[in-house]
Scaffold this motif. Structure first.
Motif, mmCIF file in Angstrom:
data_model
loop_
_atom_site.group_PDB
_atom_site.id
_atom_site.type_symbol
_atom_site.label_atom_id
_atom_site.label_comp_id
_atom_site.label_asym_id
_atom_site.label_seq_id
_atom_site.Cartn_x
_atom_site.Cartn_y
_atom_site.Cartn_z
ATOM 1 N N TYR A 168 0.845 -1.206 0.000
ATOM 2 C CA TYR A 168 0.000 0.000 0.000
ATOM 3 C C TYR A 168 0.874 1.247 0.000
ATOM 4 O O TYR A 168 2.094 1.177 0.209
ATOM 5 C CB TYR A 168 -0.935 0.008 1.221
ATOM 6 N N ILE A 169 0.249 2.391 -0.268
ATOM 7 C CA ILE A 169 0.969 3.664 -0.261
ATOM 8 C C ILE A 169 0.523 4.495 0.935
ATOM 9 O O ILE A 169 -0.521 4.243 1.538
ATOM 10 C CB ILE A 169 0.753 4.454 -1.561
ATOM 11 N N GLY A 170 1.341 5.477 1.298
ATOM 12 C CA GLY A 170 1.013 6.378 2.391
ATOM 13 C C GLY A 170 1.726 7.705 2.191
ATOM 14 O O GLY A 170 2.480 7.897 1.228
ATOM 15 N N SER A 171 1.505 8.625 3.100
ATOM 16 C CA SER A 171 2.122 9.954 3.001
ATOM 17 C C SER A 171 3.636 9.856 3.139
ATOM 18 O O SER A 171 4.151 9.125 3.988
ATOM 19 C CB SER A 171 1.565 10.877 4.098
ATOM 20 N N ALA A 172 4.337 10.590 2.294
ATOM 21 C CA ALA A 172 5.802 10.615 2.356
ATOM 22 C C ALA A 172 6.254 11.374 3.597
ATOM 23 O O ALA A 172 5.762 12.466 3.880
ATOM 24 C CB ALA A 172 6.364 11.272 1.097
ATOM 25 N N ASN A 173 7.181 10.798 4.364
ATOM 26 C CA ASN A 173 7.713 11.477 5.535
ATOM 27 C C ASN A 173 9.032 12.165 5.185
ATOM 28 O O ASN A 173 9.496 12.140 4.038
ATOM 29 C CB ASN A 173 7.896 10.489 6.689
ATOM 30 N N TYR A 280 -7.668 0.111 4.117
ATOM 31 C CA TYR A 280 -7.623 0.719 5.445
ATOM 32 C C TYR A 280 -6.588 1.836 5.517
ATOM 33 O O TYR A 280 -6.723 2.776 6.308
ATOM 34 C CB TYR A 280 -7.252 -0.321 6.500
ATOM 35 N N PHE A 281 -5.535 1.735 4.715
ATOM 36 C CA PHE A 281 -4.390 2.623 4.880
ATOM 37 C C PHE A 281 -4.438 3.856 3.986
ATOM 38 O O PHE A 281 -3.567 4.721 4.085
ATOM 39 C CB PHE A 281 -3.098 1.846 4.609
ATOM 40 N N ILE A 282 -5.441 3.947 3.121
ATOM 41 C CA ILE A 282 -5.487 5.063 2.174
ATOM 42 C C ILE A 282 -5.810 6.384 2.864
ATOM 43 O O ILE A 282 -5.131 7.391 2.676
ATOM 44 C CB ILE A 282 -6.512 4.781 1.061
ATOM 45 N N ASP A 283 -6.835 6.393 3.682
ATOM 46 C CA ASP A 283 -7.240 7.624 4.368
ATOM 47 C C ASP A 283 -6.838 7.630 5.832
ATOM 48 O O ASP A 283 -7.214 8.524 6.584
ATOM 49 C CB ASP A 283 -8.761 7.808 4.266
ATOM 50 N N GLY A 284 -6.073 6.627 6.235
ATOM 51 C CA GLY A 284 -5.677 6.546 7.645
ATOM 52 C C GLY A 284 -6.475 5.472 8.351
ATOM 53 O O GLY A 284 -7.708 5.538 8.418
ATOM 54 N N ILE A 285 -5.792 4.497 8.883
ATOM 55 C CA ILE A 285 -6.442 3.374 9.530
ATOM 56 C C ILE A 285 -6.993 3.792 10.890
ATOM 57 O O ILE A 285 -6.391 4.608 11.600
ATOM 58 C CB ILE A 285 -5.433 2.206 9.672
ATOM 59 N N SER A 286 -8.154 3.265 11.255
ATOM 60 C CA SER A 286 -8.763 3.606 12.542
ATOM 61 C C SER A 286 -8.022 2.906 13.675
ATOM 62 O O SER A 286 -7.332 1.901 13.473
ATOM 63 C CB SER A 286 -10.236 3.190 12.557
ATOM 64 N N ASN A 287 -8.176 3.426 14.882
ATOM 65 C CA ASN A 287 -7.534 2.827 16.054
ATOM 66 C C ASN A 287 -8.009 1.393 16.267
ATOM 67 O O ASN A 287 -7.223 0.513 16.623
ATOM 68 C CB ASN A 287 -7.825 3.664 17.303
ATOM 69 N N LYS A 288 -9.292 1.151 16.031
ATOM 70 C CA LYS A 288 -9.840 -0.189 16.221
ATOM 71 C C LYS A 288 -9.237 -1.157 15.213
ATOM 72 O O LYS A 288 -8.816 -2.268 15.575
ATOM 73 C CB LYS A 288 -11.364 -0.160 16.061
ATOM 74 N N GLN A 289 -9.170 -0.740 13.950
ATOM 75 C CA GLN A 289 -8.603 -1.611 12.920
ATOM 76 C C GLN A 289 -7.132 -1.897 13.191
ATOM 77 O O GLN A 289 -6.672 -3.035 13.067
ATOM 78 C CB GLN A 289 -8.772 -0.956 11.540
ATOM 79 N N TRP A 290 -6.404 -0.863 13.582
ATOM 80 C CA TRP A 290 -4.983 -1.023 13.880
ATOM 81 C C TRP A 290 -4.771 -1.974 15.059
ATOM 82 O O TRP A 290 -3.909 -2.859 15.014
ATOM 83 C CB TRP A 290 -4.370 0.334 14.178
ATOM 84 N N SER A 291 -5.558 -1.798 16.091
ATOM 85 C CA SER A 291 -5.433 -2.638 17.280
ATOM 86 C C SER A 291 -5.696 -4.103 16.950
ATOM 87 O O SER A 291 -4.987 -5.000 17.428
ATOM 88 C CB SER A 291 -6.403 -2.152 18.368
ATOM 89 N N GLU A 292 -6.714 -4.360 16.139
ATOM 90 C CA GLU A 292 -7.039 -5.743 15.768
ATOM 91 C C GLU A 292 -5.891 -6.390 14.994
ATOM 92 O O GLU A 292 -5.587 -7.570 15.196
ATOM 93 C CB GLU A 292 -8.323 -5.763 14.929
ATOM 94 N N LEU A 293 -5.242 -5.617 14.143
ATOM 95 C CA LEU A 293 -4.170 -6.163 13.324
ATOM 96 C C LEU A 293 -2.910 -6.444 14.141
ATOM 97 O O LEU A 293 -2.319 -7.527 14.049
ATOM 98 C CB LEU A 293 -3.854 -5.218 12.165
#
Length: 606
Positions: A168-173, A280-293
């Motif tokens: 997946y892609i994300g914002s460049a740091n 999930y990662f395009i607009d920012g993953i939610s805390n719940k989704q992240w925690s489950e993973l």
């Protein structure tokens, strides 16, 4: 009055009149001229960001595409103190038409990017879907302070399918931008999988337009442009139809599977399980989704194909057997006594079968997976020769697959153990290494590559990419085996064939329904040790789940005309045959249904 005084007065008056005339000329007569010139003294450079390349399967079915929408930017001069009221009014207008946007956030984003030296519009909304924008578009574009532009957003139409492959892609740091300054304008970068490995190709090249603008930021003239921002699409060898079969077979299971062209190394389907939803990662993953993973005990973020390292178990026995043929002074028909165990010092190294197998040659040792055969001959040749053969076959090194951060596994040797564990090598280390246990660790990708070598006599480079743009990508296989080793591959293949096709083969019953003749090998990789005083161990099915052994099967097919390799690992699958046999059989059935064997009727079982 003195004549000289009159002359001075006249000179002063003349000079004064000249100054007044010049001031009048500059301020009145020439005002329009200089104002026009001032309008032309700003050059604006606008960078043109290309659409990110699409990722397609071998049949041009989409795996990663771009959804079309709009972005919103505001005039660069609204941050001036005198224009702040206008800024607030324009933001209020935007939010009234697009209520999903937050006014405070828009203003904060604008002011964070505002500079009196900036003459480019400032983006405040990166992506607005078409269905939200189409009603607001006409109203917003009536304002000179608001700029509505076309925008795209990455979209993965199959959600979690092939997630560890695609990435997946994300914002460049900041670190990303230091490596590639173009990311200041592009903003997004591949973070994992092929999106990361081939990021430079997929993101393409920036274009630009240089224009002269006036004080109202209106374009006066285009002075230079480079529109070299063509989209760079990438085609994979992956067959999405076969990929869906893998996903179905691993529903509720953890592990990895790889289906690969035995000759070219092109991967037709593969997966690391469980997978995760890329969107999930395009607009920012939610805390719940992240925690489950991150809290899942089955490690969905770990790419088990290339980063999961496991004891290879008995699937390594073909390579070890080849080493015996070369260095132990035997041939494939030499009979070796194989009792229930081999005793070394005070330790008994048991065969998997209680009571042992009596005796075996190499063919039987592979067909029945006779542990004691390997225990005995490993002592005869020693760890160095065994490791040398296995190293030639690709263990202990990266396969070169086109995914980031591949693991090399561990091919244990005396030197490795002393350096990394600070301990001497023991006879027992040689014995358990010969059946793929102990310190030996391999990835499923290494096992698949090694299986291809057994099938074709060449070591391929596994790869997912098929074409970059219109250019086909070729990965050359390596010729690594000696003539002697090549001459013995037919005997190794016969043993593998009997594993799946002779009644006493360890995978006979579970692969009986395969429509294509397989040459295969099962393997069981222990997770916990067995105490010496335990003779009859409890069935794997009765053990705690995370204490059960990992189950392997690797195969090439068809047996007499090898074209493909299938390697499967089921974490904590217990019995290797029962856990993996139905999976590989269903994969082969799907490949046959899709026509992978249609060009040669000899490939089909009679």
């Amino acid at each position: 009055m003195d004549i000289r005084y009159k002359i001075v007065i006249n000179i002063v008056a003349l000079v004064f009149l000249i100054i007044l005339a010049r001031l009048y000329f500059l301020s009145i007569v020439s005002h329009e001229k200089y104002e026009k010139e001032a309008r032309h003294n700003i050059i604006r450079t606008e960078m043109l960001v290309p659409a990110r390349g699409q990722i397609l399967d071998r049949n041009n079915q989409p795996l990663a595409i771009n959804s079309l929408g709009y972005s919103i930017s505001l005039s660069p001069y609204l941050g001036r103190k005198k224009n702040l009221d206008t800024l607030d009014k324009e933001i209020s207008k935007i939010v009234s038409l697009l209520p999903n946007l937050d006014a405070k956030q828009l203003k904060d984003d604008y002011m964070n990017s505002y500079s009196s030296y900036n003459h480019n519009y400032i983006k405040v909304a990166n992506y607005i879907p078409y269905e939200e924008m189409y009603k607001a578009y006409t109203i917003l574009t009536q304002s000179d302070n608001i700029k509505v532009s076309n925008a795209i957003k990455r979209y993965y139409p199959n959600d979690s399918l092939a997630s560890h492959i695609i990435g997946y892609i994300g914002s460049a740091n900041d670190d990303d931008i230091k490596k590639d300054e173009s990311l200041k304008f592009i903003g997004l970068v591949g973070k994992s999988g092929l999106e990361r490995y081939y990021n430079d190709f997929l993101q393409g090249e920036l274009g630009y337009i240089k224009t002269k603008v006036d004080v109202l930021n209106q374009t006066v003239e285009v002075i230079d442009e480079n529109l070299a921002n063509k989209r760079h699409d990438m085609t994979l060898g992956i067959d999405i139809r076969l990929q869906k079969t893998l996903d179905s077979e691993f529903d509720g299971k953890a592990g990895a599977a790889i289906v690969m062209d035995a000759h070219s190394g092109e991967i037709l389907s593969a997966g690391s399980y469980p997978e995760y939803n890329l969107n999930y990662f395009i607009d920012g993953i939610s805390n719940k989704q992240w925690s489950e993973l991150i809290n899942s005990p089955n490690n969905p973020f770990l790419n088990k194909m290339i980063n999961g390292t496991y004891p290879p178990g008995s699937v390594i026995k073909m390579g070890v057997g080849l080493s015996f043929l070369e260095f132990a002074g035997i041939n494939e028909h030499t009979i070796i006594d194989t009792p229930a165990y081999l005793e070394v010092g005070n330790r008994k190294f048991r065969d998997w079968k209680v009571g042992g197998h009596g005796s075996a040659d190499l063919i039987k040792a592979l067909r029945r997976s006779v542990d004691v055969y390997f225990y005995k001959l490993s002592q005869k040749i020693g760890d160095e020769k065994m490791a040398s053969t296995l190293s030639t076959m690709g263990f202990g090194e990266k396969t070169g697959v086109d995914l980031p951060n591949e693991s090399s596994g561990i091919l244990p040797t005396k030197e490795w153990k002393l350096t990394n564990r600070g301990m001497p090598w023991l006879i027992g280390d040689t014995i358990i290494t010969s059946i793929g246990q102990g310190l030996f660790l391999a990835t499923p990708m290494q096992v698949a590559r090694y299986t291809a070598l057994l099938a074709t006599a060449k070591l391929p480079t596994p790869h997912f990419v098929k074409k970059l743009g219109d250019e086909e990508v070729i990965f050359e296989a390596q010729d690594v085996l000696s003539d002697f080793q090549k001459s013995k591959l037919s005997s190794i293949a016969l043993g593998m064939y009997q594993v799946c096709n002779e009644k006493d083969g360890t995978a006979y019953k579970v692969t009986l329904s395969s429509p294509i003749p397989l040459a295969c090998k099962t393997g069981t990789a222990q997770v916990v040790g067995i105490p010496q005083d335990i003779i009859n161990r409890i069935p794997e099915s009765q053990m705690e789940y995370y204490h059960r052994s990992h189950a392997w099967i690797t195969a090439f097919l068809p047996y007499k005309n090898p074209k493909y390799v299938i390697t499967i690992l089921v974490e904590h699958g217990g019995s290797s045959g029962r856990a993996t046999g139905p999976i590989i059989t269903n994969i082969v059935k799907k490949m046959n249904e899709l026509g992978y064997f249609k060009n040669n009727n000899m490939d089909i079982k009679n």
